[in-house]
Design a protein around this motif. Structure first.
Motif, PDB file in Angstrom:
ATOM      1  N   ILE A 439     -11.504  12.168  10.339  1.00  0.00           N
ATOM      2  CA  ILE A 439     -10.695  12.130   9.114  1.00  0.00           C
ATOM      3  C   ILE A 439     -11.557  11.723   7.927  1.00  0.00           C
ATOM      4  O   ILE A 439     -11.418  12.259   6.815  1.00  0.00           O
ATOM      5  CB  ILE A 439      -9.504  11.170   9.297  1.00  0.00           C
ATOM      6  CG1 ILE A 439      -8.537  11.717  10.346  1.00  0.00           C
ATOM      7  CG2 ILE A 439      -8.769  10.960   7.971  1.00  0.00           C
ATOM      8  CD1 ILE A 439      -7.408  10.773  10.700  1.00  0.00           C
ATOM      9  N   THR A 535      -1.981   8.774   3.693  1.00  0.00           N
ATOM     10  CA  THR A 535      -2.955   7.691   3.496  1.00  0.00           C
ATOM     11  C   THR A 535      -2.586   6.772   2.339  1.00  0.00           C
ATOM     12  O   THR A 535      -3.432   6.039   1.840  1.00  0.00           O
ATOM     13  CB  THR A 535      -4.348   8.290   3.245  1.00  0.00           C
ATOM     14  OG1 THR A 535      -4.312   9.122   2.068  1.00  0.00           O
ATOM     15  CG2 THR A 535      -4.797   9.128   4.427  1.00  0.00           C
ATOM     16  N   LYS A 541      -5.270   6.006   6.999  1.00  0.00           N
ATOM     17  CA  LYS A 541      -6.155   6.800   7.846  1.00  0.00           C
ATOM     18  C   LYS A 541      -6.077   6.344   9.295  1.00  0.00           C
ATOM     19  O   LYS A 541      -6.079   7.163  10.226  1.00  0.00           O
ATOM     20  CB  LYS A 541      -7.598   6.685   7.349  1.00  0.00           C
ATOM     21  CG  LYS A 541      -7.893   7.432   6.069  1.00  0.00           C
ATOM     22  CD  LYS A 541      -9.373   7.338   5.738  1.00  0.00           C
ATOM     23  CE  LYS A 541      -9.698   8.095   4.461  1.00  0.00           C
ATOM     24  NZ  LYS A 541     -11.146   8.019   4.138  1.00  0.00           N
TER      25      LYS A 541
END
Length: 558
Positions: A439, A535, A541
């Protein structure tokens, strides 16, 4: 014949502008001269028989109103023909209303249908509001076509079914243009002076609008907006380039007030400018730390967005072709040899784009070739994508981004998420750490690189598909073991098989749900909105990485 009429109209428009400037400096007789020239300009090309019929009908209506005890006043439309005491210009009722039609009550734009009768009756001035090319809501407007059966009789022998090329709205003559995507928009060429004293170069102004100027009320309001904006730009000395463009649209604000949305374009500089102070925060998006020099690429991206919306008045030069060709060639080479290329397209897409540009090369370099709107739109779309990528990556700055996994900001927030990741690594077999690193590589500085995001999502789908197959096999094995008679005599074995089946079903369901939800994130805009939403929290995250780790962890537990 039409060319001579157009030249005559432009000459009369120039004389009218001169009369306006003289009337501001001298006295009332020049205002009379200006009104005469305005009447001639608005009636250029109208046949004398129609004028006589209109005059006689107006005379009859005047006699009828004269016999009435209380005659209602005529509505006054806002214009810049003569300044009022309040500082806002007004003129008498438009003389170029079409024969046999009355003044429409609604002004229609591609945003909403707004009424101007109340505003005009209250003498409320138009509100000039700056916008950008991205704010033109052509693709999000409400549909205006009614689903009704139309009784239409085609006359015998009729072969021509064409959209009118010209719309004579009096103050402005509009050209009907069809966008490559199919929508209808309008353009008008105007001539004015660079400064209020009319002592220097004349400036060619091209006006664009998505508002339906075939309706007289729309064209009147647009003409008033255009005249106001051109006068302001002339007085402020902003008409520095001999070629300038102006986009105008109509909308209503939350208070129901009529707004004139606009922006000017300087094609030679690839930039937008305004007559009011413009808050550029929405122009930057999630890009922070923008400097005065860096904003150049955001402006250029908006210029190419303008070219996408209105591609009819643009010339493709060999220099522009070579610039775009060099951008694509560099991005193609970088994508082949680098895993963290900043190119906004992947290798296959860049190859196709390069083929398109090579095909257009033979058309651009021919001296007698005709460049249609489709070619210009293709150039504008590619240039906008590359220019916007340059802005997001701080192209030309000392701290420019050199890879998709490289942040340009000094803050380091990696240590904030380590405790929660380490905690869930114990129960999810280390999968969160692996996913959070992936990510980090695609969601850098609140932005997404399109090819990298596609690779990331394809990898996740392949992982979930493989785990779903493995969970199905595990479930089949568990059920087959439960059918064995010897297993029925061992309660502990039955419990273990039931738990394993439960984890397998859970992994299968979670994999299917994640695969289905990821199918809606292929678009770069949707991907950015999805990542921004996910997020937004403190450990966004990490939470996303934990969710992505569930199918693998459930299979292992099973």
């Amino acid at each position: 014949m039409y060319d001579a009429r157009r030249v005559l109209h432009k000459l009369l428009a120039i004389l009218r502008t001169m009369a306006i400037k003289l009337s501001r400096q001298f006295s009332y007789p020049y205002y009379i001269l200006q009104r005469i020239l305005s009447t001639w300009t608005s009636r250029a090309g109208v046949c004398s028989s129609a004028a006589n019929e209109n005059a006689s009908s107006r005379h009859e209506r005047h006699e009828q109103r004269g016999n009435e005890p209380d005659a209602s006043p005529v509505a006054i439309l806002p214009s810049l023909d003569f300044p009022s005491e309040s500082g806002h210009s007004v003129s008498q009722h438009s003389e170029h209303t079409r024969t046999g039609s009355s003044l429409p009550e609604d002004v229609e734009s591609n945003h909403v249908s707004v009424s101007i009768v109340t505003s005009l009756r209250d003498s409320a001035p138009l509100i000039l509001k700056p916008m950008t090319a991205s704010d033109v809501r052509r693709y999000s407007k409400k549909s205006q076509i009614q689903r009704t059966d139309t009784a239409f009789m085609i006359p015998a022998g009729q072969k021509d079914f064409l959209i009118p090329d010209k719309i004579d709205a009096g103050d402005l003559i509009w050209d009907c243009q069809i966008h490559p995507h199919g929508t209808l928009y309008f353009s008008s060429e105007q001539v004015t002076w660079r400064d209020p004293e009319m002592e220097t170069t004349m400036v060619q102004i091209t006006v664009f609008t998505d508002a339906d100027v075939r309706k007289q009320s729309n064209s009147d309001v647009i003409a008033s907006c255009v005249r106001t904006l051109l006068d302001q730009a002339q007085i402020a000395g902003h008409l520095e380039d001999t070629l300038t463009e102006l986009t105008v649209d109509l909308s209503t604000n939350t208070r129901g007030e009529l707004e004139c949305m606009y922006y000017f374009v300087a094609p030679d500089r690839r930039a937008l400018f305004w007559e009011n102070d413009f808050e550029a925060r929405n122009l930057f998006g999630e890009v922070k730390g923008v400097t005065n020099g860096h904003i150049k690429y955001a402006m250029e991206a908006e210029y190419w967005m303008h070219r996408e919306l209105y591609p009819n008045d643009c010339k493709i030069t060999p220099e522009l072709h070579r610039e775009l060709q060099a951008m694509i060639l560099h991005a193609y080479t970088d994508t082949i040899f680098s895993e963290t290329s900043l190119a906004p397209f992947d290798t296959d897409e860049l190859q196709r784009a390069l083929n398109i540009v090579d095909y257009l090369n033979g058309i651009v370099n021919k001296p007698d070739s005709i460049i249609n709107d489709q070619y210009i739109w293709a150039y504008a779309r590619l240039m906008r994508m590359f220019t916007r990528a340059r802005f997001s990556n701080f192209y030309g700055e000392i701290g420019a981004r050199l890879g998709t996994d490289h942040t340009v900001y000094a803050e380091d927030n990696y240590s904030d998420r380590r405790p929660i990741v380490k905690l869930f690594n114990l129960v999810l077999f280390g999968s969160p750490s692996s996913h959070v690193r992936k990510i980090d590589s695609v969601w850098v500085d609140q932005s997404v690189n399109r090819p990298r995001w596609k690779m990331f999502m394809n990898g996740l789908r392949n992982e979930w598909s493989g785990l779903a197959i493995y969970s199905t096999v595990m479930l089949a094995v568990d059920i087959s073991f439960l059918a064995v008679p010897a297993i029925g005599q061992r309660p502990s074995a039955q419990i273990a098989l039931y738990i394993s089946s439960l984890w397998s079903v859970a992994s299968l369901v979670v994999s299917a749900l994640l695969a289905q939800s990821s199918g809606h994130q292929d678009s770069i805009d949707r991907a950015t909105a999805f990542m921004t939403r996910m997020t937004r929290s403190l450990h966004g995250k990490e939470n996303l990485a934990i969710i992505f780790s569930l199918p693998y962890a459930l299979v292992i537990w099973g």
